[in-house]
Design a protein around this motif. Sequence first.
Motif, mmCIF file in Angstrom:
data_model
loop_
_atom_site.group_PDB
_atom_site.id
_atom_site.type_symbol
_atom_site.label_atom_id
_atom_site.label_comp_id
_atom_site.label_asym_id
_atom_site.label_seq_id
_atom_site.Cartn_x
_atom_site.Cartn_y
_atom_site.Cartn_z
ATOM 1 N N SER A 103 6.610 -2.775 -18.074
ATOM 2 C CA SER A 103 6.488 -3.820 -17.054
ATOM 3 C C SER A 103 5.477 -3.439 -15.980
ATOM 4 N N TYR A 104 5.407 -2.149 -15.588
ATOM 5 C CA TYR A 104 4.422 -1.823 -14.552
ATOM 6 C C TYR A 104 3.004 -1.860 -15.108
ATOM 7 N N LYS A 105 2.877 -1.467 -16.378
ATOM 8 C CA LYS A 105 1.537 -1.517 -16.985
ATOM 9 C C LYS A 105 1.072 -2.959 -17.149
ATOM 10 N N LYS A 106 2.023 -3.807 -17.574
ATOM 11 C CA LYS A 106 1.700 -5.219 -17.773
ATOM 12 C C LYS A 106 1.313 -5.864 -16.436
ATOM 13 N N LEU A 107 2.116 -5.579 -15.430
ATOM 14 C CA LEU A 107 1.841 -6.134 -14.099
ATOM 15 C C LEU A 107 0.483 -5.645 -13.586
ATOM 16 N N HIS A 108 0.216 -4.345 -13.784
ATOM 17 C CA HIS A 108 -1.043 -3.759 -13.324
ATOM 18 C C HIS A 108 -2.239 -4.430 -14.016
ATOM 19 N N ASP A 109 -2.104 -4.593 -15.359
ATOM 20 C CA ASP A 109 -3.206 -5.206 -16.119
ATOM 21 C C ASP A 109 -3.434 -6.656 -15.713
ATOM 22 N N TRP A 149 -12.867 3.850 -15.033
ATOM 23 C CA TRP A 149 -12.519 2.631 -14.265
ATOM 24 C C TRP A 149 -11.755 1.663 -15.169
ATOM 25 N N LYS A 150 -12.230 1.548 -16.419
ATOM 26 C CA LYS A 150 -11.567 0.646 -17.385
ATOM 27 C C LYS A 150 -10.123 1.103 -17.596
ATOM 28 N N GLU A 151 -9.980 2.384 -17.803
ATOM 29 C CA GLU A 151 -8.634 2.947 -18.036
ATOM 30 C C GLU A 151 -7.699 2.692 -16.841
ATOM 31 N N GLY A 152 -8.257 2.768 -15.638
ATOM 32 C CA GLY A 152 -7.440 2.558 -14.431
ATOM 33 C C GLY A 152 -7.194 1.089 -14.114
ATOM 34 N N GLY A 153 -7.811 0.193 -14.907
ATOM 35 C CA GLY A 153 -7.572 -1.243 -14.719
ATOM 36 C C GLY A 153 -8.269 -1.820 -13.488
ATOM 37 N N THR A 212 -8.332 6.868 -12.890
ATOM 38 C CA THR A 212 -7.368 6.478 -13.926
ATOM 39 C C THR A 212 -5.947 6.406 -13.359
ATOM 40 N N ALA A 213 -5.770 6.844 -12.113
ATOM 41 C CA ALA A 213 -4.419 6.924 -11.532
ATOM 42 C C ALA A 213 -3.937 5.629 -10.865
ATOM 43 N N TYR A 214 -4.829 4.625 -10.750
ATOM 44 C CA TYR A 214 -4.404 3.397 -10.042
ATOM 45 C C TYR A 214 -3.060 2.820 -10.539
ATOM 46 N N PRO A 215 -2.810 2.795 -11.890
ATOM 47 C CA PRO A 215 -1.540 2.170 -12.332
ATOM 48 C C PRO A 215 -0.304 2.847 -11.739
ATOM 49 N N LYS A 216 -0.440 4.125 -11.379
ATOM 50 C CA LYS A 216 0.723 4.829 -10.808
ATOM 51 C C LYS A 216 1.104 4.249 -9.441
ATOM 52 N N ILE A 217 0.138 3.642 -8.763
ATOM 53 C CA ILE A 217 0.441 3.004 -7.473
ATOM 54 C C ILE A 217 1.332 1.784 -7.736
ATOM 55 N N THR A 218 0.968 1.012 -8.758
ATOM 56 C CA THR A 218 1.778 -0.158 -9.136
ATOM 57 C C THR A 218 3.189 0.287 -9.499
ATOM 58 N N GLU A 219 3.279 1.370 -10.269
ATOM 59 C CA GLU A 219 4.586 1.895 -10.682
ATOM 60 C C GLU A 219 5.426 2.270 -9.450
ATOM 61 N N TYR A 241 9.194 -3.511 -4.407
ATOM 62 C CA TYR A 241 8.242 -4.569 -4.057
ATOM 63 C C TYR A 241 8.268 -5.669 -5.128
ATOM 64 N N SER A 242 8.116 -6.914 -4.700
ATOM 65 C CA SER A 242 8.073 -8.021 -5.673
ATOM 66 C C SER A 242 6.703 -8.007 -6.357
ATOM 67 N N LYS A 243 6.643 -8.677 -7.506
ATOM 68 C CA LYS A 243 5.363 -8.748 -8.229
ATOM 69 C C LYS A 243 4.309 -9.436 -7.370
ATOM 70 N N ASN A 244 4.723 -10.456 -6.649
ATOM 71 C CA ASN A 244 3.800 -11.196 -5.795
ATOM 72 C C ASN A 244 3.204 -10.291 -4.709
ATOM 73 N N SER A 245 4.066 -9.494 -4.089
ATOM 74 C CA SER A 245 3.624 -8.548 -3.066
ATOM 75 C C SER A 245 2.627 -7.554 -3.646
ATOM 76 N N ILE A 246 2.967 -7.023 -4.802
ATOM 77 C CA ILE A 246 2.110 -6.004 -5.437
ATOM 78 C C ILE A 246 0.730 -6.591 -5.748
ATOM 79 N N ARG A 247 0.710 -7.833 -6.245
ATOM 80 C CA ARG A 247 -0.588 -8.471 -6.543
ATOM 81 C C ARG A 247 -1.440 -8.610 -5.288
ATOM 82 N N LYS A 248 -0.795 -8.922 -4.170
ATOM 83 C CA LYS A 248 -1.545 -9.047 -2.909
ATOM 84 C C LYS A 248 -2.134 -7.690 -2.512
ATOM 85 N N ILE A 249 -1.305 -6.648 -2.595
ATOM 86 C CA ILE A 249 -1.733 -5.314 -2.144
ATOM 87 C C ILE A 249 -2.847 -4.776 -3.046
ATOM 88 N N LEU A 250 -2.719 -4.979 -4.353
ATOM 89 C CA LEU A 250 -3.715 -4.425 -5.280
ATOM 90 C C LEU A 250 -5.080 -5.102 -5.134
#
Length: 399
Positions: free
Chosen positions: A30-36, A72-76, A363-370, A377-386
């Motif tokens: 779920s965190y990878k999917k949300l991040h992507d 960069w690609k790997e980190g999304g 490559t570590a950006y997805p760990k922030i989402t995690e 945090y809600s998905k909506n909040s995370i999308r705003k922050i990212l």
Amino acid sequence: MRLTFIKIDHMRFTCFVLLLFFYQAINSQSYKKLHDKSVLVDTHNDILSSAMLEGKDISHRIKEGHSDLDRWKEGGLDVQFFSVWTDKVSRNKEGFFKDATQEIDSLNLLIRKNPERIMMARNYKDVKEGIRHKKLVALIGLEGGHMIENDPAKLEDIFKQGAGYMTLTWNNSTSWASSAMDETLHPDSIKQKGLTDFGRQIVRRMNELGIIVDLSHTGEQTFYDAIATSSKPVLLSHSSVWNICPVFRNVKDDQIRAVAKNGGVICINFYSGFIDSNFAKRMNELEGTRGKAIKDSLQQFYDAAKLNERQRFSAELEPLRPTLSQMVDHIDYIVTLVGDDYVGIGSDFDGVSSLPIGLDDVTAYPKITEELLRRGYSKNSIRKILGGNVMRVMRANFR
Ligand SMILES: [Zn+2]
């Protein structure tokens, strides 16, 4: 009887392990999917001045540094502001403006070599289109008003070359804007605190052209003068929270509230010395008087003549590195103070000498989402922050 108990316990244990396994598998999916699915924008990376200017090709994975196209690609990552930086003494005889155009040329060369993977955006429509085509969207962030050499025509020229934001100052003040470093550490070196009339004209011209006013590196007086002058939302492309780590480059609560009122965004700088006050304190002690001016600039810290000193400092500071979670504390702090609409990501990758554990490269950006998901945090909040919050500021500024 006894045998049955053992059987039941064994079954319970197996069920528990299986549940844990599924929970972790679902959670990681779920965190990878949300991040992507989210648009990730990083408002500050120094790869142009730290590597590409010298001809380093980052089309493919390189061993050193924090960034390249593969990573960069790997980190999304979807959108990168490339910092154009030059020191207070220019590299070229012709001056700072020439320094800036050389760096922009090195970015254009990378784009010409990799048209399928990276594109330059000139406006908001380009940004959206690049994201849709799954290319890395490149934007230019001018780091320091000294590069326009007191000439509004050069501001316009650099805009035509693709400038998306300009920090009014770097660590050095200009004749029209005082820096955070000078306002706090060398107040006697500046004639005037804040923006002059010419400085206000520059801010207005930036608004007209569609260049975001970036207030990272500016002194508090310049910050308040600029926010009062700008008709558009401002950006702090790479600054963290003063109340957590009180160094001159970070922003105080009243500044955070002023950015929220303006509709702008503060993008958190990952540099260990801006995240953790213990690290900053030790760095100051090691650097002595020079350390009072903690620098988020490899070019300054990594002076070849001071190689031994650098190695000694790095070894001493290594055990003091903060964690990724401590970086996320800065995001949390702003969200708690003013809400989730005013914070973003401004890593400063390839411009800093130390990063938190777990944030070693792009490559570590997805760990922030995690970590944000883990904190509830809600998905909506995370999308705003990212990236959503910076996208809003770009849309408000770009033509
Ligand atoms: Zn900087």
